[in-house]
Motif scaffolding. Sequence first.
Motif, PDB file in Angstrom:
ATOM      1  N   GLN A   1       3.604  29.726   2.005  1.00 12.17           N
ATOM      2  CA  GLN A   1       3.548  28.607   1.071  1.00 12.17           C
ATOM      3  C   GLN A   1       2.946  29.029  -0.262  1.00 12.17           C
ATOM      4  N   SER A   2       3.292  28.329  -1.295  1.00  8.62           N
ATOM      5  CA  SER A   2       2.740  28.571  -2.626  1.00  8.62           C
ATOM      6  C   SER A   2       1.756  27.462  -2.950  1.00  8.62           C
ATOM      7  N   ALA A   3       0.808  27.763  -3.809  1.00 16.58           N
ATOM      8  CA  ALA A   3      -0.171  26.768  -4.221  1.00 16.58           C
ATOM      9  C   ALA A   3      -0.436  26.923  -5.706  1.00 16.58           C
ATOM     10  N   MET A   4      -0.605  25.819  -6.363  1.00 13.56           N
ATOM     11  CA  MET A   4      -1.012  25.840  -7.767  1.00 13.56           C
ATOM     12  C   MET A   4      -2.502  25.525  -7.792  1.00 13.56           C
ATOM     13  N   VAL A   5      -3.272  26.468  -8.305  1.00  9.78           N
ATOM     14  CA  VAL A   5      -4.714  26.342  -8.292  1.00  9.78           C
ATOM     15  C   VAL A   5      -5.226  26.498  -9.716  1.00  9.78           C
ATOM     16  N   VAL A   6      -6.094  25.587 -10.125  1.00  9.98           N
ATOM     17  CA  VAL A   6      -6.717  25.691 -11.442  1.00  9.98           C
ATOM     18  C   VAL A   6      -7.928  26.608 -11.313  1.00  9.98           C
ATOM     19  N   ILE A   7      -7.956  27.645 -12.152  1.00  7.04           N
ATOM     20  CA  ILE A   7      -9.025  28.640 -12.061  1.00  7.04           C
ATOM     21  C   ILE A   7      -9.696  28.800 -13.421  1.00  7.04           C
TER      22      ILE A   7
ATOM     23  N   GLN B   1      -2.509  44.982 -10.213  1.00  5.81           N
ATOM     24  CA  GLN B   1      -3.779  44.288  -9.996  1.00  5.81           C
ATOM     25  C   GLN B   1      -3.930  43.104 -10.956  1.00  5.81           C
ATOM     26  N   CYS B   2      -3.494  43.279 -12.201  1.00  4.19           N
ATOM     27  CA  CYS B   2      -3.557  42.177 -13.173  1.00  4.19           C
ATOM     28  C   CYS B   2      -2.663  41.009 -12.766  1.00  4.19           C
ATOM     29  N   GLU B   3      -1.622  41.288 -12.041  1.00  3.21           N
ATOM     30  CA  GLU B   3      -0.724  40.237 -11.561  1.00  3.21           C
ATOM     31  C   GLU B   3      -1.260  39.521 -10.329  1.00  3.21           C
ATOM     32  N   HIS B   4      -2.069  40.216  -9.488  1.00  2.00           N
ATOM     33  CA  HIS B   4      -2.403  39.687  -8.173  1.00  2.00           C
ATOM     34  C   HIS B   4      -3.888  39.540  -7.850  1.00  2.00           C
ATOM     35  N   ASN B   5      -4.755  40.265  -8.511  1.00  2.51           N
ATOM     36  CA  ASN B   5      -6.176  40.279  -8.169  1.00  2.51           C
ATOM     37  C   ASN B   5      -6.944  39.352  -9.110  1.00  2.51           C
ATOM     38  N   ILE B   6      -7.710  38.427  -8.548  1.00  3.59           N
ATOM     39  CA  ILE B   6      -8.377  37.403  -9.358  1.00  3.59           C
ATOM     40  C   ILE B   6      -9.396  37.994 -10.329  1.00  3.59           C
TER      41      ILE B   6
END
Length: 127
Positions: free
Chosen positions: A11-17, A85-90
Motif C-alpha cells: 500500500q501507498s501512504a501520503m504522509v506530511v513530514i 538514498q535521496c529518493e528513499h531515505n528520510i
Amino acid sequence: MPNFKKYDYSQSAMVVIDFEEQLQPGTFEFTLHRLIDDHIDLSAFHEKYKNDAGGRSAYDPAILLKIILYAYAKGITSSREIQWQCEHNIIFKALSCDSVPHFTSIASFVSSYPDAIESVFEQVLLV
C-alpha cells in the motif's frame, strides 16, 4: 485462532513530514546540517556558477555538501547510491529538503570542487 490486525506492504501512504523534525538534536546529521548552514563559508563553491543571468537553477552547494558528507560518513561513496538514498531515505530527504540531485550532478560536484571541499574541513577545525 489469533486475530491480528491486517497489514499490506504494497500500500501507498501520503504522509506530511517536517524535514527539520527528522534531524534530531545530538545526532551527526543534525550537527552536519547546523554546521553547514550556520558556520561554514561556502563562497568558494559560488565562483564557478555563471547562471545568474540565465540558465537552469543549480543545486545549492549546502544541500550537495550535506548529502555527500552524510553519505560518506555512512560508507556510501557511489553517486548512484546517494541519489537512491535521496529518493528513499528520510534523513537524506531531510538534509536535501526533498530534492533528488541526479547522480551525475553529485559526481560532478565532488570532482569539480576538491579544494573547496577541503576548505570545509579546515573551517570545521576552527569552529
